[in-house]
Design an enzyme around this catalytic site. Sequence first.
Site, PDB file in Angstrom:
ATOM      1  N   ILE A 148       1.099  -2.105  -0.134  1.00 24.42           N
ATOM      2  CA  ILE A 148       0.117   0.049   0.086  1.00 24.42           C
ATOM      3  C   ILE A 148       0.622   1.172   0.185  1.00 24.42           C
ATOM      4  O   ILE A 148       0.649   2.100  -0.093  1.00 24.42           O
ATOM      5  CB  ILE A 148      -1.099  -0.091   1.120  1.00 24.42           C
ATOM      6  CG1 ILE A 148      -2.024   1.202   1.278  1.00 24.42           C
ATOM      7  CG2 ILE A 148      -0.377   0.167   2.135  1.00 24.42           C
ATOM      8  CD1 ILE A 148      -2.900   0.553  -0.171  1.00 24.42           C
ATOM      9  N   TYR A 149       2.053   1.167   0.350  1.00 19.66           N
ATOM     10  CA  TYR A 149       3.429   1.962   0.216  1.00 19.66           C
ATOM     11  C   TYR A 149       2.783   2.827  -1.289  1.00 19.66           C
ATOM     12  O   TYR A 149       3.549   1.906  -1.887  1.00 19.66           O
ATOM     13  CB  TYR A 149       4.012   1.739   0.959  1.00 19.66           C
ATOM     14  CG  TYR A 149       4.478   1.715   2.672  1.00 19.66           C
ATOM     15  CD1 TYR A 149       3.197   1.769   3.098  1.00 19.66           C
ATOM     16  CD2 TYR A 149       5.716   1.104   3.034  1.00 19.66           C
ATOM     17  CE1 TYR A 149       3.170   1.744   5.274  1.00 19.66           C
ATOM     18  CE2 TYR A 149       5.287   0.864   4.829  1.00 19.66           C
ATOM     19  CZ  TYR A 149       4.019   1.256   5.197  1.00 19.66           C
ATOM     20  OH  TYR A 149       4.284   0.486   6.432  1.00 19.66           O
ATOM     21  N   GLY A 150       2.750   3.854  -0.788  1.00 19.67           N
ATOM     22  CA  GLY A 150       3.264   4.725  -2.483  1.00 19.67           C
ATOM     23  C   GLY A 150       2.292   3.846  -3.484  1.00 19.67           C
ATOM     24  O   GLY A 150       2.589   4.200  -4.275  1.00 19.67           O
ATOM     25  N   LEU A 151       1.115   3.321  -2.991  1.00 23.76           N
ATOM     26  CA  LEU A 151       0.124   2.587  -4.070  1.00 23.76           C
ATOM     27  C   LEU A 151       0.904   1.564  -5.224  1.00 23.76           C
ATOM     28  O   LEU A 151       1.409   1.879  -6.407  1.00 23.76           O
ATOM     29  CB  LEU A 151      -0.890   3.107  -4.817  1.00 23.76           C
ATOM     30  CG  LEU A 151      -1.908   4.882  -4.120  1.00 23.76           C
ATOM     31  CD1 LEU A 151      -3.111   4.854  -4.640  1.00 23.76           C
ATOM     32  CD2 LEU A 151      -2.895   3.383  -3.005  1.00 23.76           C
ATOM     33  N   LYS A 168       4.317  -5.823   2.899  1.00 28.28           N
ATOM     34  CA  LYS A 168       2.976  -6.514   3.884  1.00 28.28           C
ATOM     35  C   LYS A 168       1.607  -6.499   3.031  1.00 28.28           C
ATOM     36  O   LYS A 168       1.879  -6.220   1.501  1.00 28.28           O
ATOM     37  CB  LYS A 168       2.352  -5.081   4.939  1.00 28.28           C
ATOM     38  CG  LYS A 168       3.805  -4.654   5.719  1.00 28.28           C
ATOM     39  CD  LYS A 168       3.365  -3.623   6.851  1.00 28.28           C
ATOM     40  CE  LYS A 168       4.688  -2.987   7.600  1.00 28.28           C
ATOM     41  NZ  LYS A 168       5.161  -2.290   6.472  1.00 28.28           N
TER      42      LYS A 168
END
Length: 322
Positions: free
Chosen positions: A60-63, A88
């Site tokens: 999810i970080y930075g999609l 994750k």
Amino acid sequence: MEHVRLGTSGLRVSRIALGCMSFGDTSRGFNEWSLGDEAAAPIFQQAVELGITFWDTANIYGLGSSEEIVGRALKKYTRRDDIVLATKVFFTMYDGPGGSGLSRRAIMEQLDASLARLGTDYVDLYQIHRFDPHTPVEETMEALHDVVKSGKARYLGASSMWAWQFAKMQHAADLNGWTRFVSMQDQYNLMQREEEREMFGLLADQGVGSIPWSPLAKGRLARPWGERTQRFDTDPVGRRFFLDSDRPIVEAVQRVAEARGIPMAQVALAWVLKSPVVTAPIVGATKPHHLPDAVAALDVQLTEDEDRILEEPYTPHLPTGF
């Protein structure tokens, strides 16, 4: 750099972890303060030079763009074999049956997508980013066990949930002979200590290592109260987590730091590191001094009087972050 076992597992990690939520493509609308490849390059180089070999990211970080940047950095600045790589799964990557959550489909689909972005055929630590109340824990734990047996993940970790939820998942693994979690990535710092009530006792009993996120309370504990940053002004999550009533804690950190003549970040991180349950705090870096300060904290031994000064202002909080 000291390297230690993650909980009672055989996996050895650096005592400081590099948090990679700081890296990403801002055009995808995740974090306005994220660093792209060029700006992140000195951070990765510093991490390698300092011996920080435990790198933590998430789909999810930075999609997805954080994983892409990390993958390129792995090839450019180090060797894959020298890094303990963690990512994750849970949050929504797209609207569809495999786009979020911890179903078998989501875990299999999202892990393959993460591996493609990271440019590797395995991750050392695959973590569930949150608890999924809509999927039976047996389905989740069996799917995670299968990805370990496939060789796409070496170890399993969890993040940010109630202690009873974590115990339920570990119990499901034990009953069925599936792979257990070796780590818990939970929020822990001087301004948020609720993990001490139940989770830390459970982790100690189960031999699970804590790898705390936000050990500096999203930077609040690293600067005097009222000092603002770009992240403070643009990150709604940080404003939700921490309250005006936490000001005495920040001021206590400042007093101890000034008395010692060291940065506040070193004091706050040294306090997190002293917990016997904590394996490796996750430090997100965006400035040149962030990682050196984190490594320097390993040599800071707080006195009993300093512990008392730092801990005394704390008042009970609602758990946040999940």
